[in-house]
Write a protein that holds these residues in place. Structure first.
Motif, PDB file in Angstrom:
ATOM      1  N   ARG A   1      27.187  46.765  43.813  1.00  0.00           N
ATOM      2  CA  ARG A   1      28.478  46.888  43.998  1.00  0.00           C
ATOM      3  C   ARG A   1      29.161  47.932  43.193  1.00  0.00           C
ATOM      4  O   ARG A   1      28.952  47.787  42.026  1.00  0.00           O
ATOM      5  CB  ARG A   1      29.503  45.719  44.061  1.00  0.00           C
ATOM      6  CG  ARG A   1      30.729  45.461  44.062  1.00  0.00           C
ATOM      7  CD  ARG A   1      31.569  44.171  43.887  1.00  0.00           C
ATOM      8  NE  ARG A   1      31.087  43.148  44.710  1.00  0.00           N
ATOM      9  CZ  ARG A   1      31.713  42.942  45.930  1.00  0.00           C
ATOM     10  NH1 ARG A   1      32.313  43.900  46.228  1.00  0.00           N
ATOM     11  NH2 ARG A   1      30.993  42.206  46.901  1.00  0.00           N
TER      12      ARG A   1
ATOM     13  N   GLY B   1      34.168  47.921  43.766  1.00  0.00           N
ATOM     14  CA  GLY B   1      34.716  47.016  44.853  1.00  0.00           C
ATOM     15  C   GLY B   1      33.869  46.952  46.220  1.00  0.00           C
ATOM     16  O   GLY B   1      34.355  45.896  46.898  1.00  0.00           O
ATOM     17  N   LYS B   2      32.954  47.746  46.514  1.00  0.00           N
ATOM     18  CA  LYS B   2      32.130  47.708  47.724  1.00  0.00           C
ATOM     19  C   LYS B   2      30.723  47.657  47.547  1.00  0.00           C
ATOM     20  O   LYS B   2      30.248  48.203  46.493  1.00  0.00           O
ATOM     21  CB  LYS B   2      32.412  49.165  48.378  1.00  0.00           C
ATOM     22  CG  LYS B   2      34.150  49.199  48.778  1.00  0.00           C
ATOM     23  CD  LYS B   2      34.114  50.469  49.408  1.00  0.00           C
ATOM     24  CE  LYS B   2      33.292  51.001  50.603  1.00  0.00           C
ATOM     25  NZ  LYS B   2      33.300  52.409  51.130  1.00  0.00           N
TER      26      LYS B   2
ATOM     27  N   GLY C   1      32.711  39.313  46.951  1.00  0.00           N
ATOM     28  CA  GLY C   1      33.628  39.904  45.960  1.00  0.00           C
ATOM     29  C   GLY C   1      33.165  39.817  44.565  1.00  0.00           C
ATOM     30  O   GLY C   1      31.909  39.783  44.636  1.00  0.00           O
TER      31      GLY C   1
ATOM     32  N   SER D   1      29.106  41.465  50.134  1.00  0.00           N
ATOM     33  CA  SER D   1      30.438  42.076  50.430  1.00  0.00           C
ATOM     34  C   SER D   1      31.613  40.956  50.540  1.00  0.00           C
ATOM     35  O   SER D   1      32.613  41.025  50.032  1.00  0.00           O
ATOM     36  CB  SER D   1      30.570  42.807  51.560  1.00  0.00           C
ATOM     37  OG  SER D   1      30.226  42.053  53.005  1.00  0.00           O
TER      38      SER D   1
END
Length: 161
Positions: A137, A140-141, A109, A106
């Motif tokens: 991912r 974006g998470k 990125g 996380s």
């Protein structure tokens, strides 16, 4: 960083904080996750029970997961101490590894997709293990985290009521 270092009988300078400060991380069981700056420092880490009692109460964690990332290979070496739960050191800790790789994924990125991790644990206690992790991912998470590895039976017993 100083409190985490004290828990591990290390100097504050042994704790890396450029990626993250010592932090409470969890995927179910809570751990204090601490990055160590040198493999030699990780190898000499030990637990200090009074310091652990103070930090565990303050952070509401179950154990301290300390790790070092080899800058040349990206592979991890880790140790997990939870003496207040009766686990002086664990040779392979899937829940702590999941929490730590999810944290790092996380913080890193980057683009959506999968990332793979390799973590060696238990080396210093003479019970080496290798855990393999995977983070996913999306949008974006970090949405998924997995860990796998092998096990060797070291004892067998029977519990009777």
């Amino acid at each position: 960083a100083a409190d985490a270092a004290a828990c591990l009988c290390l100097a504050a300078a042994d704790v890396r904080t450029d990626a993250h400060a010592p932090v409470h991380a969890s995927v179910g069981l809570p751990f204090l996750v601490v990055e160590i700056g040198a493999l030699e420092a990780l190898s000499r880490a030990r637990f200090d029970v009074p310091a652990l009692e103070r930090v565990m109460a303050a952070t509401r964690t179950e154990g301290v997961y300390a790790y070092f990332i080899d800058p040349a290979t990206g592979e991890w070496r880790a140790r997990m101490f939870a003496p207040l739960l009766g686990v002086p050191e664990d040779p392979a800790t899937g829940s702590a590894t999941c929490a730590a790789i999810a944290l790092r994924a996380s913080l890193a990125g980057g683009a959506d997709g999968e990332r793979h991790w390799r973590v060696r644990q238990g080396v210093e206690m003479g019970r080496p293990s290798e855990l393999r992790g995977r983070t996913v991912r999306r949008d974006g998470k970090v949405e998924e985290v997995y860990v796998s590895g092998g096990a060797v039976e070291v004892m067998r017993g029977t519990l009777e009521a």
